[in-house]
Write a protein that holds these residues in place. Sequence first.
Motif, short mmCIF file in Angstrom:
data_model
loop_
_atom_site.label_atom_id
_atom_site.label_comp_id
_atom_site.label_asym_id
_atom_site.label_seq_id
_atom_site.Cartn_x
_atom_site.Cartn_y
_atom_site.Cartn_z
N THR A 75 -46.76 -11.95 40.14
CA THR A 75 -46.90 -12.68 38.88
C THR A 75 -48.17 -12.29 38.15
OG1 THR A 75 -45.68 -14.53 39.83
CG2 THR A 75 -46.91 -14.97 37.81
N HIS A 80 -44.40 -13.76 34.66
CA HIS A 80 -43.58 -14.79 35.30
C HIS A 80 -42.14 -14.38 35.54
CE1 HIS A 80 -46.30 -18.29 35.49
NE2 HIS A 80 -46.95 -17.62 34.56
N ARG A 81 -41.58 -13.52 34.72
CA ARG A 81 -40.19 -13.11 34.96
C ARG A 81 -40.06 -12.43 36.32
NH1 ARG A 81 -36.55 -13.32 30.78
NH2 ARG A 81 -37.43 -13.84 28.75
N TRP A 82 -40.95 -11.49 36.58
CA TRP A 82 -40.90 -10.81 37.86
C TRP A 82 -41.34 -11.73 38.99
CZ3 TRP A 82 -38.28 -6.94 39.49
CH2 TRP A 82 -37.85 -5.97 38.59
N SER A 84 -40.69 -14.89 39.13
CA SER A 84 -39.52 -15.72 39.41
C SER A 84 -38.50 -14.96 40.25
CB SER A 84 -38.87 -16.16 38.10
OG SER A 84 -37.73 -16.96 38.34
N ARG A 85 -38.28 -13.69 39.92
CA ARG A 85 -37.33 -12.89 40.70
C ARG A 85 -37.78 -12.77 42.15
NH1 ARG A 85 -37.43 -9.61 35.77
NH2 ARG A 85 -35.43 -9.89 34.71
N ASP A 310 -41.52 -21.39 37.95
CA ASP A 310 -40.74 -20.19 38.20
C ASP A 310 -39.61 -20.38 39.20
OD1 ASP A 310 -42.30 -18.83 36.43
OD2 ASP A 310 -43.64 -17.98 37.93
N GLU A 444 -31.27 -14.51 38.06
CA GLU A 444 -31.38 -14.27 36.63
C GLU A 444 -31.04 -15.53 35.83
OE1 GLU A 444 -32.65 -11.40 35.27
OE2 GLU A 444 -33.05 -11.08 37.40
N ILE A 447 -34.07 -17.71 35.61
CA ILE A 447 -34.99 -17.22 34.58
C ILE A 447 -34.50 -17.64 33.19
CG2 ILE A 447 -35.90 -15.14 33.47
CD1 ILE A 447 -35.81 -13.77 36.19
N TRP A 448 -33.21 -17.49 32.96
CA TRP A 448 -32.66 -17.81 31.64
C TRP A 448 -32.75 -19.31 31.35
CZ3 TRP A 448 -28.36 -20.69 29.98
CH2 TRP A 448 -28.04 -20.55 28.62
N ILE A 452 -38.34 -18.53 31.16
CA ILE A 452 -39.64 -18.05 31.61
C ILE A 452 -40.08 -16.88 30.74
CG2 ILE A 452 -40.87 -17.00 33.56
CD1 ILE A 452 -38.81 -18.46 35.34
N LYS A 454 -43.27 -13.93 29.84
CA LYS A 454 -44.33 -13.18 30.49
C LYS A 454 -45.70 -13.73 30.15
CE LYS A 454 -41.90 -8.79 30.95
NZ LYS A 454 -41.92 -7.36 30.65
#
Length: 474
Positions: A75, A80-82, A84-85, A310, A444, A447-448, A452, A454
């Motif tokens: 992170t 944050h997107r990555w 969260s993944r 996240d 995903e 995230i949507w 979230i 970046k």
Amino acid sequence: MGEEKKKKFSLMSAILSVICVVFVAEAAAPVAAIGNSQFFWWIFLLIAFLLPYGLMSSELGTTYIGDGGIYDWVTQAFGHRWGSRVSWYYWINYPLWLASLAVVTPDLLTTITGIEFPTVAAIVIELVFIWAIVWISFYPVADSVWILNGAAVIKMLLAILIGALGLYTFATKGAANEFTLSSMLPSFNLNSLSFISVIIFNLLGFEVICTFADDMENPKKQIPQAIIVGGLVIAAIYIFSAFGIGVAIPTDQISTGSGLMDSFKLLTGSTGGWFIIAMAFLFLLTLFGNMISWSLGVNNTACYAAENGDMPKIFAKRGGKDEMPIGAAIMNGVVASIVVVIAPILPNQDLFWAFFSLNLVMFLMSYVPVFPAFYRLRKIDPDTPRPFRVGGSDTFLKVLVALPMIMIVISLVFTALPLQFDSASLSEQLPITIGAVVFTLFGEAIIWVKKIKKEGVIYHGEENRKDNTETRRV
């Protein structure tokens, strides 16, 4: 009181915890299924994967101390997107792994008691195993340190025993497989290559020790020492135990779920008796140790990610006087319970490998961004003090980052994708592919739904890092 708690987690406890976390006794049989070329892959991956991974984990773990682990690192590096993944992949592997171990528990109890359990009774046993792990994970690591230490000792004992029996049998009766130099060269058979991901899985987990930092006497010293010493011990016992299984069972007859116990039975020439019962009981105890040691890291990471927005809110729930991440623990139990309940209707008869391989894929996916995160943090955050720093030129660091990434991506391809289109390969690997796609889409969706971004989200890890940096400077 705080000092007393820290004293419970000495350097020896840290080393034994690394062994407990990283050395996975039930994964020895899938690795042995590679054949004699496993010895080449062990040596190759120790150099190309374990060494760079251990160095980077030591630097990141001592620089960014906290509950976030790999989520924190990714992170801070990529947003944050990555983050969260990574937190989703890292978490979802755990209940799948928990389910894979639960389905072998009735067989171990059958070996111990001599009682054959019908399907309903077996499911009840599996559920008891799952929720016992969940209950224990409600308590802090310092309270369970005796379990971690005990499991580490038992794992080493099992590995040494299987290796010693293998040596004795090899010297007196010969081996089930031919041990020649040519047979130990790398095999590029697609079936055996799909098991190489298990070796990488067996070498992952060092970062979990970083989440125990608050319970350590001196984490800046203990973390690198535990990783180095634990890594050397783990490499030795893996190779020794793999030799024992290779002596006992022809490669094409190794069961991924029961290979270790099958080896004990074949090497001793007994299907029962006190020794086999004792080995089954000890093996069962190691399964508890695995799940407990990993739950402490996985639950903290999932909870920490949820607190930063996240992961779903349920994972942020804490409870008890120690504020343990009980939300994540309960979700582990829910998902694993659903998996074992529906397992009897699944067409794949090797349920251990079906669940374990899907757990492998999700787990390995969570590590792909970790290595470039190490390099990026060096570039964007050079001023943060690094108690342990990996030396070398910029080119050396790039090679250090690239090697383990390449190894993971290649192993994911061979494990998750059906590269042969015959019925056997499709029936074994296509469910893994579909499962990985489904769980990835779940991530995903998170995230949507949470939208979230970046940038622009308050990140507790950044505040903690700044506080830690200021403390170190003072």
